[in-house]
Design a protein around this motif. Sequence first.
Motif, PDB file in Angstrom:
ATOM      1  N   PRO A 229       0.805  -1.230   0.000  1.00  0.00           N
ATOM      2  CA  PRO A 229       0.000   0.000   0.000  1.00  0.00           C
ATOM      3  C   PRO A 229       0.834   1.274   0.000  1.00  0.00           C
ATOM      4  O   PRO A 229       0.271   2.364  -0.165  1.00  0.00           O
ATOM      5  N   TYR A 230       2.146   1.152   0.160  1.00  0.00           N
ATOM      6  CA  TYR A 230       3.005   2.326   0.271  1.00  0.00           C
ATOM      7  C   TYR A 230       3.772   2.634  -1.017  1.00  0.00           C
ATOM      8  O   TYR A 230       4.486   3.636  -1.074  1.00  0.00           O
ATOM      9  N   GLY A 231       3.620   1.795  -2.019  1.00  0.00           N
ATOM     10  CA  GLY A 231       4.359   1.999  -3.261  1.00  0.00           C
ATOM     11  C   GLY A 231       3.520   1.761  -4.502  1.00  0.00           C
ATOM     12  O   GLY A 231       4.025   1.224  -5.497  1.00  0.00           O
ATOM     13  N   ASP A 232       2.247   2.164  -4.441  1.00  0.00           N
ATOM     14  CA  ASP A 232       1.336   1.913  -5.557  1.00  0.00           C
ATOM     15  C   ASP A 232       1.474   3.014  -6.607  1.00  0.00           C
ATOM     16  O   ASP A 232       0.579   3.852  -6.794  1.00  0.00           O
ATOM     17  N   VAL A 233       2.591   3.001  -7.297  1.00  0.00           N
ATOM     18  CA  VAL A 233       2.838   3.985  -8.344  1.00  0.00           C
ATOM     19  C   VAL A 233       1.872   3.795  -9.512  1.00  0.00           C
ATOM     20  O   VAL A 233       1.462   4.760 -10.158  1.00  0.00           O
ATOM     21  N   ALA A 234       1.473   2.540  -9.780  1.00  0.00           N
ATOM     22  CA  ALA A 234       0.557   2.281 -10.894  1.00  0.00           C
ATOM     23  C   ALA A 234      -0.774   3.016 -10.684  1.00  0.00           C
ATOM     24  O   ALA A 234      -1.332   3.600 -11.627  1.00  0.00           O
ATOM     25  N   ARG A 235      -1.291   3.003  -9.458  1.00  0.00           N
ATOM     26  CA  ARG A 235      -2.540   3.711  -9.182  1.00  0.00           C
ATOM     27  C   ARG A 235      -2.342   5.216  -9.344  1.00  0.00           C
ATOM     28  O   ARG A 235      -3.176   5.907  -9.939  1.00  0.00           O
ATOM     29  N   PHE A 236      -1.242   5.723  -8.816  1.00  0.00           N
ATOM     30  CA  PHE A 236      -0.947   7.153  -8.939  1.00  0.00           C
ATOM     31  C   PHE A 236      -0.848   7.545 -10.412  1.00  0.00           C
ATOM     32  O   PHE A 236      -1.362   8.580 -10.827  1.00  0.00           O
ATOM     33  N   ALA A 237      -0.188   6.693 -11.195  1.00  0.00           N
ATOM     34  CA  ALA A 237      -0.042   6.973 -12.624  1.00  0.00           C
ATOM     35  C   ALA A 237      -1.399   6.990 -13.325  1.00  0.00           C
ATOM     36  O   ALA A 237      -1.650   7.823 -14.201  1.00  0.00           O
ATOM     37  N   ALA A 238      -2.279   6.074 -12.942  1.00  0.00           N
ATOM     38  CA  ALA A 238      -3.611   6.040 -13.559  1.00  0.00           C
ATOM     39  C   ALA A 238      -4.381   7.324 -13.270  1.00  0.00           C
ATOM     40  O   ALA A 238      -5.136   7.815 -14.116  1.00  0.00           O
ATOM     41  N   GLU A 239      -4.167   7.877 -12.063  1.00  0.00           N
ATOM     42  CA  GLU A 239      -4.850   9.125 -11.708  1.00  0.00           C
ATOM     43  C   GLU A 239      -4.307  10.319 -12.481  1.00  0.00           C
ATOM     44  O   GLU A 239      -4.967  11.349 -12.575  1.00  0.00           O
ATOM     45  N   TRP A 271       5.121   0.233 -12.478  1.00  0.00           N
ATOM     46  CA  TRP A 271       5.719   1.544 -12.235  1.00  0.00           C
ATOM     47  C   TRP A 271       6.003   2.309 -13.514  1.00  0.00           C
ATOM     48  O   TRP A 271       6.082   3.536 -13.493  1.00  0.00           O
ATOM     49  N   PHE A 272       6.183   1.625 -14.616  1.00  0.00           N
ATOM     50  CA  PHE A 272       6.583   2.297 -15.854  1.00  0.00           C
ATOM     51  C   PHE A 272       5.494   2.270 -16.921  1.00  0.00           C
ATOM     52  O   PHE A 272       5.729   2.703 -18.046  1.00  0.00           O
ATOM     53  N   ASP A 273       4.299   1.784 -16.557  1.00  0.00           N
ATOM     54  CA  ASP A 273       3.234   1.647 -17.552  1.00  0.00           C
ATOM     55  C   ASP A 273       2.861   2.988 -18.173  1.00  0.00           C
ATOM     56  O   ASP A 273       2.519   3.053 -19.356  1.00  0.00           O
ATOM     57  N   ALA A 274       2.895   4.058 -17.379  1.00  0.00           N
ATOM     58  CA  ALA A 274       2.529   5.385 -17.882  1.00  0.00           C
ATOM     59  C   ALA A 274       3.736   6.307 -17.953  1.00  0.00           C
ATOM     60  O   ALA A 274       3.577   7.523 -18.092  1.00  0.00           O
ATOM     61  N   ALA A 275       4.928   5.753 -17.887  1.00  0.00           N
ATOM     62  CA  ALA A 275       6.134   6.583 -17.879  1.00  0.00           C
ATOM     63  C   ALA A 275       6.406   7.158 -19.265  1.00  0.00           C
ATOM     64  O   ALA A 275       6.364   6.438 -20.271  1.00  0.00           O
ATOM     65  N   ASN A 276       6.701   8.437 -19.306  1.00  0.00           N
ATOM     66  CA  ASN A 276       7.154   9.081 -20.534  1.00  0.00           C
ATOM     67  C   ASN A 276       8.673   9.148 -20.603  1.00  0.00           C
ATOM     68  O   ASN A 276       9.238   9.445 -21.660  1.00  0.00           O
ATOM     69  N   ALA A 277       9.336   8.904 -19.471  1.00  0.00           N
ATOM     70  CA  ALA A 277      10.795   8.827 -19.403  1.00  0.00           C
ATOM     71  C   ALA A 277      11.166   8.235 -18.060  1.00  0.00           C
ATOM     72  O   ALA A 277      10.394   8.296 -17.091  1.00  0.00           O
ATOM     73  N   VAL A 278      12.357   7.642 -18.006  1.00  0.00           N
ATOM     74  CA  VAL A 278      12.932   7.151 -16.756  1.00  0.00           C
ATOM     75  C   VAL A 278      14.310   7.775 -16.599  1.00  0.00           C
ATOM     76  O   VAL A 278      15.128   7.743 -17.532  1.00  0.00           O
ATOM     77  N   LEU A 279      14.552   8.352 -15.425  1.00  0.00           N
ATOM     78  CA  LEU A 279      15.830   8.965 -15.098  1.00  0.00           C
ATOM     79  C   LEU A 279      16.526   8.096 -14.063  1.00  0.00           C
ATOM     80  O   LEU A 279      15.926   7.728 -13.052  1.00  0.00           O
ATOM     81  N   VAL A 280      17.777   7.790 -14.295  1.00  0.00           N
ATOM     82  CA  VAL A 280      18.556   6.952 -13.379  1.00  0.00           C
ATOM     83  C   VAL A 280      19.773   7.747 -12.931  1.00  0.00           C
ATOM     84  O   VAL A 280      20.438   8.411 -13.749  1.00  0.00           O
TER      85      VAL A 280
END
Length: 346
Positions: A229-239, A271-280
């Motif tokens: 419940p503390y790392g739901d990036v997919a839900r945040f991305a959907a919003e 985590w990357f389903d809605a990513a437009n870029a990834v920075l490392v």
Amino acid sequence: MTIRYPRPLRPGDTIGVTAPSSGVPTPLLGRLDHAVEVVRAKGFDVRVGATPSGQGMVSAPADVRAAELTGMLTDPRVRAVVPPWGGELAVDLLGRLDWDALGADPTWLVGYSDVSTLLLPLTLRTGVATLHGQNLMDTPYDVPGGILGWWDVAASAQDGGELLQRSPRRHRSGGWDDYEKEPEVSTWTLDAAGPWLRLDAADPAAPVDVSGRLIGGCMETVSFLAGTPYGDVARFAAEHAAEGMVVYLDILEWGAADVARALWALRHAGWFDAANAVLVSRTHAPATGDLGQDDAVRDALGDLGIPLLADVECGHVPPQLALVNGALARVQHGPDESTITQRLVP
């Protein structure tokens, strides 16, 4: 989820100092004291809790650390909370925090490394923007041109505001300064040159110009939050699907094979389903056999069809960009310049 930004810092505001993960060993307390005085010299009051001088793997029992962090984040007189640094076990606080209470009156929570174990869920669960930037012990350093200090960002943070930062294209090649011998050291030794690197299948020299909501943290800590419940990036991305995401990850010390496995786990968690870029981040972490750190990123993410940028100043290798989780960011990269423009919009 609407992003809410803590109100801008103003002279005389109180900055809280607590250690939700590791405290400061006795020989380094001189650096802590100096960092506090630097913050005071910037015009702020400072309240230092009991935990920063705690010794051992963690600064205090988890309930004590949770209570001190909560007390500072919910005190209307405290407008930013800046831990000395990270550590290893901030994860043990997550189930002890009242997230609704922490989000009721947004207060800046600032830091990186293990502090990102708290920054990420605070933004994901409450919509409160958090600031992934210099820790308190880094605050005395002169900030290189083009980069903003956490205090600059927090003071400028108003709805609709815009923050521009540029990569200095210089970084530190070695380890940390000796705070025991030089507690007041204030100049980064940025003795190595190097731009951001494009790792995806596109022409490495092809320009990048993408936007999305910023979210991320330290790979060695936040990757364990995926699927919880503390790392739901997919839900945040959907919003925020209309804007997409810019995901940034700081690699501290894991070998390349560990990084590849963690990236695959994050990918499977959406985590990357809605990513437009990834920075490392730039990292001094080792290869695993013939698998280098850049190879690990390509192995897990190379077929996403989005820009993958490495050697970004979002990690443990100084200097550090100040990145606001939840802000709408525009990332531009080319042969001559690399920039991040953050818009503080709901």
